[in-house]
Design a protein around this motif. Structure first.
Motif, short mmCIF file in Angstrom:
data_model
loop_
_atom_site.label_atom_id
_atom_site.label_comp_id
_atom_site.label_asym_id
_atom_site.label_seq_id
_atom_site.Cartn_x
_atom_site.Cartn_y
_atom_site.Cartn_z
N ASP A 188 17.93 32.01 35.63
CA ASP A 188 18.19 33.65 35.03
C ASP A 188 18.99 34.22 35.13
OD1 ASP A 188 15.61 33.11 34.52
OD2 ASP A 188 14.29 33.52 35.92
N THR A 189 19.82 33.79 36.84
CA THR A 189 20.66 34.07 37.03
C THR A 189 21.38 33.93 36.02
OG1 THR A 189 20.06 34.06 39.50
CG2 THR A 189 22.45 34.10 38.91
N LEU A 190 21.66 32.64 35.66
CA LEU A 190 23.55 31.98 34.47
C LEU A 190 22.99 33.25 33.59
CD1 LEU A 190 23.38 28.20 34.83
CD2 LEU A 190 24.55 29.98 36.21
N LYS A 191 21.55 33.46 32.87
CA LYS A 191 21.70 34.38 31.47
C LYS A 191 21.97 36.07 32.44
CE LYS A 191 18.00 31.37 29.58
NZ LYS A 191 16.03 31.64 29.41
N SER A 192 21.54 35.93 33.49
CA SER A 192 22.37 37.37 33.65
C SER A 192 23.74 37.71 33.54
CB SER A 192 21.67 38.27 34.90
OG SER A 192 20.42 38.09 34.53
N ILE A 193 24.12 36.97 33.83
CA ILE A 193 26.00 36.64 34.30
C ILE A 193 25.96 36.90 33.08
CG2 ILE A 193 27.52 35.64 34.62
CD1 ILE A 193 26.31 35.14 37.40
N ILE A 194 26.07 35.67 31.83
CA ILE A 194 25.98 36.14 30.98
C ILE A 194 25.96 36.75 29.20
CG2 ILE A 194 25.72 34.70 28.34
CD1 ILE A 194 25.31 32.44 29.44
N SER A 195 24.38 38.11 29.83
CA SER A 195 24.80 38.96 29.21
C SER A 195 25.78 39.85 29.66
CB SER A 195 23.07 39.13 29.45
OG SER A 195 21.68 38.70 29.31
N PHE A 196 25.68 40.03 31.28
CA PHE A 196 26.74 40.97 31.06
C PHE A 196 28.52 41.09 31.06
CE2 PHE A 196 29.90 42.14 34.75
CZ PHE A 196 30.18 43.08 35.29
N SER A 197 28.42 39.65 30.78
CA SER A 197 30.06 39.46 30.90
C SER A 197 29.75 39.48 28.81
CB SER A 197 30.16 37.85 30.82
OG SER A 197 29.06 36.87 29.99
N LYS A 198 29.06 39.17 28.28
CA LYS A 198 28.61 40.08 27.15
C LYS A 198 28.62 41.54 26.62
CE LYS A 198 26.75 36.45 24.63
NZ LYS A 198 24.78 35.96 24.19
N ILE A 199 28.32 42.79 28.20
CA ILE A 199 29.02 43.86 27.55
C ILE A 199 29.96 43.51 28.64
CG2 ILE A 199 27.85 46.52 28.57
CD1 ILE A 199 25.14 44.60 29.16
N ASN A 200 30.92 43.40 29.60
CA ASN A 200 31.47 43.96 30.01
C ASN A 200 32.66 42.64 29.99
OD1 ASN A 200 30.53 46.39 31.61
ND2 ASN A 200 29.55 44.95 32.12
N PRO A 201 34.00 42.96 29.84
CA PRO A 201 34.98 41.94 30.02
C PRO A 201 34.99 40.98 31.76
CG PRO A 201 36.37 43.97 29.90
CD PRO A 201 34.36 44.21 29.61
N THR A 202 34.98 39.67 31.87
CA THR A 202 34.40 39.82 33.07
C THR A 202 35.10 38.29 33.29
OG1 THR A 202 32.17 40.07 33.07
CG2 THR A 202 32.47 38.26 33.82
N ILE A 203 36.26 38.89 34.05
CA ILE A 203 37.18 37.15 35.22
C ILE A 203 35.75 36.32 36.17
CG2 ILE A 203 39.18 35.72 35.79
CD1 ILE A 203 39.93 38.69 34.74
N TYR A 204 35.31 35.21 35.17
CA TYR A 204 33.74 34.61 36.24
C TYR A 204 35.14 33.90 37.13
CZ TYR A 204 30.15 31.59 37.00
OH TYR A 204 28.81 31.21 37.43
N LEU A 205 34.71 33.75 38.64
CA LEU A 205 35.62 33.29 39.79
C LEU A 205 34.28 32.73 40.05
CD1 LEU A 205 38.24 36.22 40.31
CD2 LEU A 205 37.91 34.53 38.72
N PRO A 206 34.05 31.13 39.56
CA PRO A 206 33.14 30.63 40.88
C PRO A 206 33.31 30.45 41.94
CG PRO A 206 32.92 29.67 38.51
CD PRO A 206 34.34 30.12 38.54
N SER A 207 33.92 29.01 43.24
CA SER A 207 34.38 29.27 44.76
C SER A 207 34.73 27.79 44.07
CB SER A 207 33.23 28.87 45.68
OG SER A 207 32.84 30.52 45.90
#
Ligand SMILES: [Zn+2]
Length: 275
Positions: free
Chosen positions: A239-258
């Motif tokens: 569910d969290t991964l889905k929320s991040i993906i949906s977020f990145s569809k609305i906002n240009p997102t640079i994904y920074l995992p550790s």
């Protein structure tokens, strides 16, 4: 505002910890006794250079992981399933000093995505900062219960008196729980449960780009896009991964995992998640 990365050495874990595999064998046994090591991966921490003060997200690891006796080798995870390569100069303190930031004086806040050792190993560099930790994560990581779960609470600095937070039901785009870190609302903490139950991510908006400091929501962007949870997380990961993906569809997102080796390239080229 500027976002900078700091690599505090490298870590190596089992392939079965990076992504969950199917079958009947309990996942933790696969992590411990899996015979395939994954490649060495970086351990990142982040610096948000904001006009209200410097904010650090996670503190990386300490070189002491190579000092005999530091890690509890009686614990099966530390005996069998993890290796660290961190030199004294890789720690976050000396690296901040080299960047012209004094960790003793200049860092206003330190936000912890969670308290696993490769995120909390540099806490001792910040005696004068406000250290922000999720209340339940702090409880789960403390004491004997924490040690059995793989945390190292006995290695936290003795002076540690964190600000314990409980993210309120305050919707921020696709996330149900959030809290602003800065008065301008450009730096936000959001609840991203999964890897641990009370995991936090930090989102900073700089010139219309959203830097998503993801902790261990997934180990790589590839795993995010494939909705592959890691091998130790809870059911809520997807569910969290889905929320991040949906977020990145609305906002240009640079994904920074550790621990994603592609982070330097992604930051240098401002590569957003694309579909
Ligand atoms: Zn972790």
């Amino acid at each position: 505002m500027k976002i900078l990365k700091i690599q505090t050495g490298k870590v190596r874990i089992k392939e079965n910890q990076i992504s969950k595999s199917k079958g009947y064998v309990p996942q933790m046994l696969k992590v411990l006794f899996g015979n395939k090591w994954a490649d060495w991966v970086p351990i990142y921490a982040w610096v948000i250079d904001h006009e209200e003060g410097v904010i650090v997200v996670d503190t990386g690891e300490t070189y002491k992981t190579s000092v005999r006796g530091y890690l509890p080798k009686w614990h099966p995870y530390y005996a069998l399933a993890v290796d660290f390569d961190v030199k004294p100069e890789d720690e976050i303190g000396p690296q901040l000093l080299k960047m012209g930031i004094n960790p003793d004086k200049d860092v206003k806040k330190v936000i912890m995505t969670h308290l696993h050792t490769d995120h909390a190993g540099g806490l001792h560099h910040f005696p004068n900062s406000e250290i922000i930790i999720d209340k339940n994560e702090y409880q789960n990581a403390s004491g004997l219960k924490g040690i059995l779960a793989g945390y190292l609470p006995h290695r936290w600095p003795k002076w540690l008196k964190p600000t314990l937070i409980d993210l309120p039901n305050n919707r921020y785009f696709t996330f149900n729980k959030s809290m602003p870190v800065t008065r301008d609302g450009k730096v936000m903490m959001v609840a991203t449960p999964g890897h641990v139950e009370n995991h936090i991510s930090v989102i900073a908006e700089v010139d219309g780009l959203y830097y998503f400091m993801a902790g261990d929501t997934s180990y790589t962007e590839k795993n995010l896009l494939e909705l592959t949870p890691d091998g130790i997380g809870t059911k809520r990961s997807i569910d969290t991964l889905k929320s991040i993906i949906s977020f990145s569809k609305i906002n240009p997102t640079i994904y920074l995992p550790s621990h994603d080796p592609i982070v330097p390239q992604r930051m240098a080229n401002k590569e957003i998640i694309s579909f």
